[in-house]
Motif scaffolding. Structure first.
Motif, PDB file in Angstrom:
ATOM      1  N   ASN A 118     -88.496 -16.013 -21.802  1.00 49.58           N
ATOM      2  CA  ASN A 118     -89.027 -17.237 -20.959  1.00 49.58           C
ATOM      3  C   ASN A 118     -90.194 -17.890 -21.335  1.00 49.58           C
ATOM      4  OD1 ASN A 118     -86.678 -17.712 -19.242  1.00 49.58           O
ATOM      5  ND2 ASN A 118     -87.238 -15.903 -18.274  1.00 49.58           N
ATOM      6  N   HIS A 119     -90.515 -18.991 -20.597  1.00 49.58           N
ATOM      7  CA  HIS A 119     -91.519 -19.864 -21.011  1.00 49.58           C
ATOM      8  C   HIS A 119     -92.642 -19.448 -20.164  1.00 49.58           C
ATOM      9  CE1 HIS A 119     -94.458 -23.539 -21.149  1.00 49.58           C
ATOM     10  NE2 HIS A 119     -94.211 -23.515 -20.026  1.00 49.58           N
ATOM     11  N   SER A 120     -94.090 -19.648 -20.188  1.00 50.36           N
ATOM     12  CA  SER A 120     -94.927 -19.525 -19.264  1.00 50.36           C
ATOM     13  C   SER A 120     -96.346 -20.276 -19.688  1.00 50.36           C
ATOM     14  CB  SER A 120     -95.595 -18.176 -19.318  1.00 50.36           C
ATOM     15  OG  SER A 120     -96.641 -18.047 -18.010  1.00 50.36           O
ATOM     16  N   CYS A 121     -96.899 -20.918 -18.768  1.00 45.18           N
ATOM     17  CA  CYS A 121     -98.141 -21.721 -19.051  1.00 45.18           C
ATOM     18  C   CYS A 121     -99.250 -20.842 -19.262  1.00 45.18           C
ATOM     19  CB  CYS A 121     -98.370 -22.544 -17.631  1.00 45.18           C
ATOM     20  SG  CYS A 121     -96.888 -23.747 -17.424  1.00 45.18           S
ATOM     21  N   GLU A 122     -99.077 -19.540 -18.981  1.00 46.91           N
ATOM     22  CA  GLU A 122    -100.219 -18.656 -19.215  1.00 46.91           C
ATOM     23  C   GLU A 122     -99.498 -17.510 -19.909  1.00 46.91           C
ATOM     24  OE1 GLU A 122    -102.693 -17.100 -16.130  1.00 46.91           O
ATOM     25  OE2 GLU A 122    -102.846 -19.174 -15.268  1.00 46.91           O
ATOM     26  N   ALA A 173     -88.696 -28.712 -15.403  1.00 52.67           N
ATOM     27  CA  ALA A 173     -89.509 -28.083 -14.428  1.00 52.67           C
ATOM     28  C   ALA A 173     -89.909 -26.458 -14.753  1.00 52.67           C
ATOM     29  CB  ALA A 173     -88.848 -27.944 -12.705  1.00 52.67           C
ATOM     30  N   CYS A 174     -91.142 -26.212 -14.533  1.00 49.82           N
ATOM     31  CA  CYS A 174     -91.490 -24.722 -15.052  1.00 49.82           C
ATOM     32  C   CYS A 174     -91.584 -24.193 -13.609  1.00 49.82           C
ATOM     33  CB  CYS A 174     -92.818 -24.824 -15.628  1.00 49.82           C
ATOM     34  SG  CYS A 174     -93.379 -23.173 -16.220  1.00 49.82           S
ATOM     35  N   TYR A 175     -91.137 -22.638 -13.808  1.00 46.64           N
ATOM     36  CA  TYR A 175     -90.966 -21.801 -12.337  1.00 46.64           C
ATOM     37  C   TYR A 175     -92.059 -20.457 -12.967  1.00 46.64           C
ATOM     38  CZ  TYR A 175     -87.373 -25.000 -11.136  1.00 46.64           C
ATOM     39  OH  TYR A 175     -86.733 -26.103 -10.761  1.00 46.64           O
ATOM     40  N   CYS A 176     -93.012 -20.733 -14.075  1.00 45.03           N
ATOM     41  CA  CYS A 176     -93.693 -19.523 -14.395  1.00 45.03           C
ATOM     42  C   CYS A 176     -94.435 -18.997 -13.263  1.00 45.03           C
ATOM     43  CB  CYS A 176     -94.432 -19.684 -15.711  1.00 45.03           C
ATOM     44  SG  CYS A 176     -95.960 -20.766 -15.469  1.00 45.03           S
ATOM     45  N   GLY A 177     -94.746 -19.828 -12.337  1.00 48.42           N
ATOM     46  CA  GLY A 177     -95.761 -19.238 -11.130  1.00 48.42           C
ATOM     47  C   GLY A 177     -97.114 -18.601 -11.485  1.00 48.42           C
ATOM     48  N   SER A 180    -102.334 -21.717 -13.340  1.00 47.94           N
ATOM     49  CA  SER A 180    -102.549 -22.821 -14.106  1.00 47.94           C
ATOM     50  C   SER A 180    -101.249 -23.231 -14.624  1.00 47.94           C
ATOM     51  CB  SER A 180    -103.501 -22.466 -15.481  1.00 47.94           C
ATOM     52  OG  SER A 180    -102.573 -21.742 -16.338  1.00 47.94           O
ATOM     53  N   CYS A 181    -100.247 -22.790 -13.756  1.00 51.22           N
ATOM     54  CA  CYS A 181     -98.645 -23.821 -14.140  1.00 51.22           C
ATOM     55  C   CYS A 181     -99.145 -25.342 -14.096  1.00 51.22           C
ATOM     56  CB  CYS A 181     -97.609 -23.314 -13.319  1.00 51.22           C
ATOM     57  SG  CYS A 181     -95.818 -23.883 -13.711  1.00 51.22           S
ATOM     58  N   LEU A 182     -98.142 -25.923 -15.149  1.00 48.98           N
ATOM     59  CA  LEU A 182     -98.555 -27.448 -15.108  1.00 48.98           C
ATOM     60  C   LEU A 182     -97.140 -28.018 -14.384  1.00 48.98           C
ATOM     61  CD1 LEU A 182     -99.157 -27.953 -18.908  1.00 48.98           C
ATOM     62  CD2 LEU A 182    -100.698 -27.935 -17.188  1.00 48.98           C
ATOM     63  N   GLY A 183     -96.292 -27.012 -13.957  1.00 51.82           N
ATOM     64  CA  GLY A 183     -94.965 -27.422 -13.053  1.00 51.82           C
ATOM     65  C   GLY A 183     -93.998 -27.965 -14.121  1.00 51.82           C
TER      66      GLY A 183
HETATM   67 ZN   LIG Z   1     -95.629 -22.953 -15.861  1.00 52.99          ZN
END
Ligand SMILES: [Zn+2]
Ligand SMILES: C[S@@+](CC[C@H](N)C(=O)[O-])C[C@H]1O[C@@H](n2cnc3c(N)ncnc32)[C@H](O)[C@@H]1O
Length: 190
Positions: A118-122, A173-177, A180-183
């Motif tokens: 999966n993708h994550s902003c961090e 939409a990002c649900y990485c939680g 610093s999630c960009l949403g």
């Molecule tokens: Zn995110």
């Protein structure tokens, strides 16, 4: 062999995306994969708190270690656009990894567990492009030390040419939680 770090999806895919036929959140069916291809010594597939299934560490992993290769059928963009979406009910779900302007790896055909990352902003991992003789291979590396059981995530770096409207951001939409999630999974425009 030349090695560079990159984001996975630089090519616009929006033009190929159809309207969702259902607004319900569901996880697109992935092709069946032999159990032996659903893990390696370092990582395996599990249900994810972020989205559907994800990939977790089976052992402690050190920063800089290679975890797996992103494998699947190598196709050109015209074929990738023809195949997309692999599930019409999930038009924004993809198992593609964009290698460059010519090549996409379709993890849903001939792929393994690596397609479930999966993708994550961090992120705790990143993609490394290794240029070989005839092609460029993608490896996933740990960005930092990772504990057993942690989900392995990288930043997809999705980019689209069109304006990022609220609707578009919602579609991705990002649900990485992460704090610093960009949403959204869409990378900020430069
Ligand atoms: Zn995110
Ligand atoms: C390569 S698949 C990852 C495996 C996916 N979780 C599954 O069960 O099929 C990529 C898709 O997973 C979803 N996804 C991955 N990371 C996400 C995130 N941070 N937030 C929301 N959806 C995500 C998106 O639909 C994306 O197109």
């Amino acid at each position: 062999m030349k090695s560079t770090k990159t984001s996975p999806a630089k090519k616009p895919i929006k033009k190929a995306l159809a309207k969702p036929v259902s607004k319900k959140t569901r996880v697109a069916p992935a092709k069946k994969t032999a159990p032996s291809k659903m893990r390696n010594r370092k990582a395996t597939v599990r249900n994810s708190a972020i989205h559907g299934r994800g990939v977790v560490a089976r052992v402690p992993i050190k920063a800089g270690e290679r975890i797996c290769e992103y494998i699947g059928e190598r196709i050109g963009w015209p074929e990738a656009l023809r195949r997309h979406p692999h599930d019409p009910e999930q038009p924004f779900h993809t198992f593609y990894f964009s290698v460059d302007d010519d090549t996409v790896i379709d993890g849903n055909v001939g792929g393994d567990f690596s397609r479930f990352m999966n993708h994550s902003c961090e992120p705790n991992c990143e993609a490394e492009l290794v240029e070989g003789k005839g092609d460029t291979r993608i490896f996933i590396l740990a960005l930092r030390d990772i504990e057993e059981g942690q989900e392995l995530v990288y930043n997809y770096g999705l980019s689209l040419d069109e304006r990022y409207t609220p609707t578009l951001k919602k579609q991705f939409a990002c649900y990485c939680g992460s704090p610093s999630c960009l949403g959204t999974m869409l990378a900020p425009k430069r």
